[in-house]
Design a protein around this motif. Structure first.
Motif, PDB file in Angstrom:
ATOM      1  N   UNK A 155      13.425  -6.095  -4.253  1.00 40.28           N
ATOM      2  CA  UNK A 155      13.582  -4.657  -4.480  1.00 40.28           C
ATOM      3  C   UNK A 155      13.790  -3.876  -3.185  1.00 40.28           C
ATOM      4  N   UNK A 156      14.611  -2.835  -3.286  1.00 42.97           N
ATOM      5  CA  UNK A 156      14.847  -1.951  -2.143  1.00 42.97           C
ATOM      6  C   UNK A 156      14.530  -0.524  -2.589  1.00 42.97           C
ATOM      7  N   UNK A 157      13.707   0.169  -1.821  1.00 43.21           N
ATOM      8  CA  UNK A 157      13.346   1.544  -2.155  1.00 43.21           C
ATOM      9  C   UNK A 157      13.726   2.447  -0.988  1.00 43.21           C
ATOM     10  N   UNK A 158      14.346   3.565  -1.296  1.00 44.62           N
ATOM     11  CA  UNK A 158      14.706   4.525  -0.251  1.00 44.62           C
ATOM     12  C   UNK A 158      13.606   5.558  -0.087  1.00 44.62           C
ATOM     13  N   UNK A 159      13.281   5.895   1.158  1.00 45.25           N
ATOM     14  CA  UNK A 159      12.239   6.901   1.396  1.00 45.25           C
ATOM     15  C   UNK A 159      12.616   7.851   2.526  1.00 45.25           C
ATOM     16  N   UNK A 160      11.979   9.016   2.505  1.00 43.87           N
ATOM     17  CA  UNK A 160      11.989   9.919   3.658  1.00 43.87           C
ATOM     18  C   UNK A 160      10.537  10.253   3.891  1.00 43.87           C
ATOM     19  N   UNK A 161       9.877   9.419   4.660  1.00 38.30           N
ATOM     20  CA  UNK A 161       8.411   9.462   4.734  1.00 38.30           C
ATOM     21  C   UNK A 161       7.869  10.768   5.288  1.00 38.30           C
ATOM     22  N   UNK A 162       8.642  11.400   6.181  1.00 34.96           N
ATOM     23  CA  UNK A 162       8.130  12.624   6.779  1.00 34.96           C
ATOM     24  C   UNK A 162       7.870  13.689   5.728  1.00 34.96           C
ATOM     25  N   UNK A 163       8.708  13.688   4.656  1.00 32.29           N
ATOM     26  CA  UNK A 163       8.463  14.651   3.588  1.00 32.29           C
ATOM     27  C   UNK A 163       7.768  13.983   2.404  1.00 32.29           C
ATOM     28  N   UNK A 164       7.473  12.712   2.528  1.00 36.28           N
ATOM     29  CA  UNK A 164       6.752  12.017   1.453  1.00 36.28           C
ATOM     30  C   UNK A 164       7.641  11.532   0.309  1.00 36.28           C
ATOM     31  N   UNK A 165       8.946  11.736   0.449  1.00 32.96           N
ATOM     32  CA  UNK A 165       9.865  11.379  -0.627  1.00 32.96           C
ATOM     33  C   UNK A 165       9.998   9.860  -0.793  1.00 32.96           C
ATOM     34  N   UNK A 166       9.826   9.399  -2.023  1.00 26.89           N
ATOM     35  CA  UNK A 166      10.034   7.982  -2.319  1.00 26.89           C
ATOM     36  C   UNK A 166       8.803   7.107  -2.142  1.00 26.89           C
ATOM     37  N   UNK A 167       7.729   7.687  -1.600  1.00 29.33           N
ATOM     38  CA  UNK A 167       6.533   6.883  -1.312  1.00 29.33           C
ATOM     39  C   UNK A 167       5.899   6.338  -2.597  1.00 29.33           C
ATOM     40  N   UNK A 168       5.899   7.171  -3.645  1.00 32.38           N
ATOM     41  CA  UNK A 168       5.332   6.719  -4.923  1.00 32.38           C
ATOM     42  C   UNK A 168       6.087   5.516  -5.460  1.00 32.38           C
ATOM     43  N   UNK A 169       7.421   5.603  -5.406  1.00 30.44           N
ATOM     44  CA  UNK A 169       8.255   4.492  -5.894  1.00 30.44           C
ATOM     45  C   UNK A 169       7.986   3.235  -5.085  1.00 30.44           C
ATOM     46  N   UNK A 170       7.813   3.422  -3.782  1.00 27.57           N
ATOM     47  CA  UNK A 170       7.570   2.279  -2.895  1.00 27.57           C
ATOM     48  C   UNK A 170       6.289   1.556  -3.298  1.00 27.57           C
TER      49      UNK A 170
END
Lengths: 49, 219
Positions: free
Chosen positions: B145-160
């Motif tokens: 699996x590959x998950x995209x994130x933008x950690x600084x804004x918290x985006x995608x962390x839940x999916x990860x």
């Protein structure tokens, strides 16, 4: 034309043709993505040369 | 901190230097590990706890490395962990802006374990530079699996986290096998036969012996 990486001028771009170092240094170059065909650009230069 | 076995699973966060591993670690654990851009910032490994549904998971934040063939002390920490510690899954964090360079480490890790989630971080930065990444295709090619994130804004962390939990529930084997030139393949087979059984894959050990890393001969 082939020149050494250290002879690149600021802002100059180049394509890696050969990696002429050996063993662990060569592996290091590969690990950081410097392989034949890689595009490089000189964005900074160490002052003491 | 509680005893190790009270956790539902243990994950290691690895990746090249400066791709946002510690930022992701902080997002997941709510901790405040220092983040900063200088070499060797994370020298030891930090650990923290994250919750998913009603279970707790342990996360290890490891020092950044370009390769499992270690060249520095911090890189050795990461290499030793991936090779010899007990964990359920690895989250490999990549920089979306220079993804290609990061895939070297991804593939090295996939040669050891298939319980991997690839996290393509800094998607916000990549977007600014008009870089588009086909996460689905990357996932098909890598077999994980590959998950995209933008950690600084918290985006995608839940999916990860959700993906990581899924890999613990359904461990996989050998999703990606790198084929080497025939000469090397022959040598791998020869060495494999002589190796004692260890937790590590014998194919992978054989490869590293071929690469003559004195560390592996010693251990």
């Amino acid at each position: 034309m082939m020149i050494k990486l250290k002879d690149l001028e600021l802002g100059q771009k180049a394509i890696v043709q050969k990696v002429e170092v050996h063993n662990s240094i060569k592996r290091r170059m590969f690990d950081i993505g410097l392989i034949p065909g890689s595009k490089v650009e000189c964005i900074m230069k160490s002052p003491f040369r | 901190m509680k005893k190790n076995n009270s956790y539902k699973g243990k994950f290691a966060l690895v990746g090249n230097p400066n791709v946002g591993k510690s930022t992701i670690f902080n997002c997941l654990t709510g901790m405040h590990q220092h983040t900063g851009n200088w070499p060797g910032k994370t020298v030891g490994s930090a650990e923290g706890v994250t919750k998913y549904k009603d279970n707790e998971y342990l996360i290890y934040d490891l020092p950044g490395t370009y390769s499992l063939i270690a060249h520095s002390q911090e890189e050795e920490v990461t290499r030793d962990f991936i090779c010899f510690e007990d964990y359920d899954g690895v989250i490999v964090v990549c920089d979306a802006v220079c993804l290609e360079r990061n895939l070297n480490l991804v593939i090295q890790i996939l040669e050891i374990t298939s319980n991997v989630v690839v996290c393509v971080n800094l998607l916000d930065e990549a977007k600014k530079k008009k870089i588009k990444i086909d996460l689905k295709k990357l996932s098909t090619k890598l077999g994980v699996p590959v998950v995209g994130t933008s950690a600084r804004s918290g985006k995608g962390i839940k999916d990860l986290l959700e993906m990581a939990v899924k890999t613990v529930e359904k461990p996989k084997k050998n999703t990606l096998i790198v084929c080497y030139p025939q000469e090397i393949e022959n040598s791998i087979k020869k060495i494999e036969k002589t190796l004692e059984r260890t937790n590590l894959s014998s194919r992978w050990l054989a490869l590293n012996l071929l690469n003559y890393d004195s560390f592996f001969i010693e251990s």
